[in-house]
Structures are given as C-alpha cells and as structure tokens.
Design a protein around this motif. Structure first.
Motif, PDB file in Angstrom:
ATOM      1  N   MET A  71     -26.402   7.247  29.758  1.00  0.00           N
ATOM      2  CA  MET A  71     -24.897   6.583  30.135  1.00  0.00           C
ATOM      3  C   MET A  71     -24.967   6.309  31.461  1.00  0.00           C
ATOM      4  SD  MET A  71     -22.729   7.347  27.587  1.00  0.00           S
ATOM      5  CE  MET A  71     -22.683   8.346  26.162  1.00  0.00           C
ATOM      6  N   ARG A  72     -24.234   5.253  31.639  1.00  0.00           N
ATOM      7  CA  ARG A  72     -24.003   4.508  33.047  1.00  0.00           C
ATOM      8  C   ARG A  72     -22.615   5.055  33.624  1.00  0.00           C
ATOM      9  NH1 ARG A  72     -25.587  -1.094  34.348  1.00  0.00           N
ATOM     10  NH2 ARG A  72     -27.263  -0.268  35.281  1.00  0.00           N
ATOM     11  N   LEU A  73     -22.436   5.049  34.877  1.00  0.00           N
ATOM     12  CA  LEU A  73     -21.357   5.681  35.479  1.00  0.00           C
ATOM     13  C   LEU A  73     -20.759   4.487  36.509  1.00  0.00           C
ATOM     14  CD1 LEU A  73     -19.358   8.096  35.845  1.00  0.00           C
ATOM     15  CD2 LEU A  73     -20.745   8.725  37.704  1.00  0.00           C
ATOM     16  N   ILE A  74     -19.420   4.316  36.079  1.00  0.00           N
ATOM     17  CA  ILE A  74     -18.522   3.118  37.117  1.00  0.00           C
ATOM     18  C   ILE A  74     -17.980   4.384  37.770  1.00  0.00           C
ATOM     19  CG2 ILE A  74     -17.348   1.343  37.073  1.00  0.00           C
ATOM     20  CD1 ILE A  74     -18.137   0.721  34.431  1.00  0.00           C
ATOM     21  N   GLU A  75     -17.773   4.115  39.342  1.00  0.00           N
ATOM     22  CA  GLU A  75     -17.095   4.838  40.030  1.00  0.00           C
ATOM     23  C   GLU A  75     -16.308   3.899  41.203  1.00  0.00           C
ATOM     24  OE1 GLU A  75     -17.084   8.635  42.968  1.00  0.00           O
ATOM     25  OE2 GLU A  75     -18.956   7.755  42.485  1.00  0.00           O
ATOM     26  N   ASN A  76     -14.837   3.850  41.155  1.00  0.00           N
ATOM     27  CA  ASN A  76     -14.017   2.944  41.706  1.00  0.00           C
ATOM     28  C   ASN A  76     -14.732   1.582  41.642  1.00  0.00           C
ATOM     29  OD1 ASN A  76     -12.481   5.145  42.748  1.00  0.00           O
ATOM     30  ND2 ASN A  76     -14.162   5.467  44.429  1.00  0.00           N
ATOM     31  N   GLY A  86     -16.928   9.764  26.634  1.00  0.00           N
ATOM     32  CA  GLY A  86     -16.683   9.847  25.173  1.00  0.00           C
ATOM     33  C   GLY A  86     -16.847   8.263  24.839  1.00  0.00           C
ATOM     34  N   ASN A  87     -15.913   8.139  23.687  1.00  0.00           N
ATOM     35  CA  ASN A  87     -15.831   6.656  23.137  1.00  0.00           C
ATOM     36  C   ASN A  87     -14.789   5.895  23.974  1.00  0.00           C
ATOM     37  OD1 ASN A  87     -15.850   4.517  21.542  1.00  0.00           O
ATOM     38  ND2 ASN A  87     -15.194   5.688  19.824  1.00  0.00           N
ATOM     39  N   VAL A  88     -15.634   5.573  24.980  1.00  0.00           N
ATOM     40  CA  VAL A  88     -15.129   4.449  26.061  1.00  0.00           C
ATOM     41  C   VAL A  88     -15.182   3.060  25.888  1.00  0.00           C
ATOM     42  CG1 VAL A  88     -14.471   3.916  28.605  1.00  0.00           C
ATOM     43  CG2 VAL A  88     -14.810   6.365  27.705  1.00  0.00           C
ATOM     44  N   LEU A  89     -14.310   2.005  25.639  1.00  0.00           N
ATOM     45  CA  LEU A  89     -14.635   0.748  25.332  1.00  0.00           C
ATOM     46  C   LEU A  89     -14.036  -0.258  26.801  1.00  0.00           C
ATOM     47  CD1 LEU A  89     -13.474   0.486  21.777  1.00  0.00           C
ATOM     48  CD2 LEU A  89     -15.559   0.735  22.527  1.00  0.00           C
ATOM     49  N   ARG A  90     -14.596  -1.283  26.831  1.00  0.00           N
ATOM     50  CA  ARG A  90     -14.286  -2.187  27.833  1.00  0.00           C
ATOM     51  C   ARG A  90     -12.804  -2.469  27.731  1.00  0.00           C
ATOM     52  NH1 ARG A  90     -17.752  -7.620  28.241  1.00  0.00           N
ATOM     53  NH2 ARG A  90     -19.151  -6.064  27.624  1.00  0.00           N
ATOM     54  N   GLN A 110     -13.567   7.386  37.468  1.00  0.00           N
ATOM     55  CA  GLN A 110     -14.933   7.276  37.289  1.00  0.00           C
ATOM     56  C   GLN A 110     -14.751   7.083  35.449  1.00  0.00           C
ATOM     57  OE1 GLN A 110     -17.355  10.707  37.947  1.00  0.00           O
ATOM     58  NE2 GLN A 110     -17.279  10.474  40.343  1.00  0.00           N
ATOM     59  N   ILE A 111     -15.764   6.182  35.121  1.00  0.00           N
ATOM     60  CA  ILE A 111     -15.807   5.811  33.635  1.00  0.00           C
ATOM     61  C   ILE A 111     -17.068   5.680  33.347  1.00  0.00           C
ATOM     62  CG2 ILE A 111     -15.220   4.359  31.832  1.00  0.00           C
ATOM     63  CD1 ILE A 111     -12.871   3.371  33.787  1.00  0.00           C
ATOM     64  N   GLU A 112     -17.761   6.683  32.387  1.00  0.00           N
ATOM     65  CA  GLU A 112     -18.829   6.688  31.784  1.00  0.00           C
ATOM     66  C   GLU A 112     -18.939   5.776  30.677  1.00  0.00           C
ATOM     67  OE1 GLU A 112     -20.414  10.284  29.341  1.00  0.00           O
ATOM     68  OE2 GLU A 112     -20.850  10.897  31.611  1.00  0.00           O
ATOM     69  N   VAL A 113     -19.796   4.677  30.631  1.00  0.00           N
ATOM     70  CA  VAL A 113     -20.091   3.890  29.569  1.00  0.00           C
ATOM     71  C   VAL A 113     -21.405   3.836  28.953  1.00  0.00           C
ATOM     72  CG1 VAL A 113     -18.100   2.162  30.729  1.00  0.00           C
ATOM     73  CG2 VAL A 113     -20.633   2.031  31.194  1.00  0.00           C
ATOM     74  N   SER A 114     -21.450   3.607  27.689  1.00  0.00           N
ATOM     75  CA  SER A 114     -22.826   3.603  27.059  1.00  0.00           C
ATOM     76  C   SER A 114     -23.585   2.142  27.120  1.00  0.00           C
ATOM     77  CB  SER A 114     -22.780   3.794  25.531  1.00  0.00           C
ATOM     78  OG  SER A 114     -21.809   3.007  24.964  1.00  0.00           O
ATOM     79  N   LYS A 115     -22.935   0.970  27.361  1.00  0.00           N
ATOM     80  CA  LYS A 115     -23.549  -0.160  27.523  1.00  0.00           C
ATOM     81  C   LYS A 115     -23.778  -0.690  28.927  1.00  0.00           C
ATOM     82  CE  LYS A 115     -21.691  -1.527  22.916  1.00  0.00           C
ATOM     83  NZ  LYS A 115     -20.859  -2.510  22.595  1.00  0.00           N
ATOM     84  N   ALA A 174     -19.165  -5.828  33.380  1.00  0.00           N
ATOM     85  CA  ALA A 174     -17.952  -6.564  33.073  1.00  0.00           C
ATOM     86  C   ALA A 174     -16.755  -5.700  33.917  1.00  0.00           C
ATOM     87  CB  ALA A 174     -17.723  -6.636  31.727  1.00  0.00           C
ATOM     88  N   PHE A 175     -16.888  -4.595  34.179  1.00  0.00           N
ATOM     89  CA  PHE A 175     -15.521  -3.623  34.690  1.00  0.00           C
ATOM     90  C   PHE A 175     -14.727  -4.498  35.679  1.00  0.00           C
ATOM     91  CE2 PHE A 175     -13.535  -1.111  37.638  1.00  0.00           C
ATOM     92  CZ  PHE A 175     -12.753  -0.202  36.876  1.00  0.00           C
ATOM     93  N   ASP A 176     -15.168  -5.092  36.618  1.00  0.00           N
ATOM     94  CA  ASP A 176     -14.378  -5.986  37.621  1.00  0.00           C
ATOM     95  C   ASP A 176     -13.696  -6.848  36.877  1.00  0.00           C
ATOM     96  OD1 ASP A 176     -13.767  -6.225  40.423  1.00  0.00           O
ATOM     97  OD2 ASP A 176     -14.433  -8.315  40.110  1.00  0.00           O
ATOM     98  N   GLU A 177     -13.919  -7.714  35.972  1.00  0.00           N
ATOM     99  CA  GLU A 177     -13.305  -8.880  35.270  1.00  0.00           C
ATOM    100  C   GLU A 177     -12.152  -8.052  34.537  1.00  0.00           C
ATOM    101  OE1 GLU A 177     -11.681 -11.230  32.251  1.00  0.00           O
ATOM    102  OE2 GLU A 177     -13.478  -9.615  31.350  1.00  0.00           O
TER     103      GLU A 177
END
Length: 170
Positions: free
Chosen positions: A1-6, A106-110, A123-128, A134-137
């Motif tokens: 899993m990839r992690l996005i923080e702030n 869990g099941n987190v979508l863009r 923080q958001i844990e994403v699978s892709k 694409a978070f910033d957009e």
C-alpha cells in the motif's frame, strides 16, 4: 500500500501487526482495537509509537480515554459505499479534539480524496500508485463549498458574509 500524507506520497513508518504477531522492538506499530484494548497497560510502557485501527462499526467516543496514548488513528472504509468513517473523523477532530495523524484505510477511492481531506484525514492509504499521483488534482478540483468542514476552507456562506471561520468578525 502507498501512503499519502498531507498531499504527498511518503514512506509509512508504522508497521501493521496482526493480533497474533509479536510486536517488533523499537518500531512504530499499527494494531487493531481489540489487541490495543486487551494489551492497553503493556502498551503504555512501550517506548515506540502505537497506532490503532478503529472499526467504523464501533462508536468513536469509546476511544476518548486512550487518546493520550495513541500516536495514530486509522479509520476503516470496508466499502466505498460505507461512509461512517467520515463521521468518525469529524467527531474525532471537532468534538474529541484529536490533533494527531488520522489515516483512511481500506477501500479508498480517488473520488473520495477531497471529502476525506475535508473530513479531517491527513493520511490516506491507497492501493494504486496512480491514485497517489492524482491526489493533488483530486483535492483541488473544486474551490467553492457549501458546507463547513474541518479543513477550515470557508463555506460559500462565510465567503459571502466576509468571514473565513465561525467567530471571525462576529
């Protein structure tokens, strides 16, 4: 899993440990609430940070007595259609005063990134990998909001009244 923080992809410093695994020495761990509650006293003495995965089926108010001992709270989205974790996030931030890291797992979508950010997740844990890129957009797609939220962006009403937050100019 990839992690996005702030808004930025980061390396996750927390190791997810199942209930039957031994806790790694000196490492920050992320454990389930059942294990946390069962081992609460032993975990209090642990020098490394402890994070908790909180299920969305359990009242968030139950976590209040433990907030001073937790380094991270992860709220679970078992399905993209189940939004109870949004309410839990707002309650944690607005009523319980949680200022620490709040993670969506869990099941987190863009499509949900903006609402997650507005609800208090940092923080958001994403699978892709593409979702992390694409978070910033995704969070800058809209600039006007009708509802106030924990991210403190002013609602359209507050903008029209010339106030950015409740209590400002009142």
């Amino acid at each position: 899993m990839r992690l996005i923080e702030n808004g930025k992809p980061v390396e996750d410093r927390f190791v997810r440990v199942s209930d039957d695994e031994a806790l790694p020495e000196g490492a920050a761990v992320l454990i389930g609430i059942e294990r946390f509650l069962k081992d609460a006293e032993a975990l209090r003495e642990r020098p490394a940070p402890v994070g908790v995965i909180w299920p969305n089926s359990r009242p968030i108010a139950e976590i209040e007595p433990y907030l001073g001992r937790i380094a991270l709270i992860a709220l679970n989205f078992p399905s993209f259609r189940d939004g109870r974790a949004y309410s839990q996030a707002r309650l944690l931030r607005e009523r319980l005063g949680w200022t620490g890291p709040l993670r969506a797992v869990g099941n987190v979508l863009r499509d949900q990134f903006l609402l997650m950010q507005r609800s208090g997740f940092d923080q958001i844990e994403v699978s892709k990998a593409a979702d992390a890129d694409a978070f910033d957009e995704a969070v800058h797609r809209y600039t006007v909001f009708y509802q106030p939220a924990t991210d403190r962006r002013p609602s359209l009403l507050r903008q029209r009244l010339g106030r950015s937050a409740p209590g400002v100019g009142e």
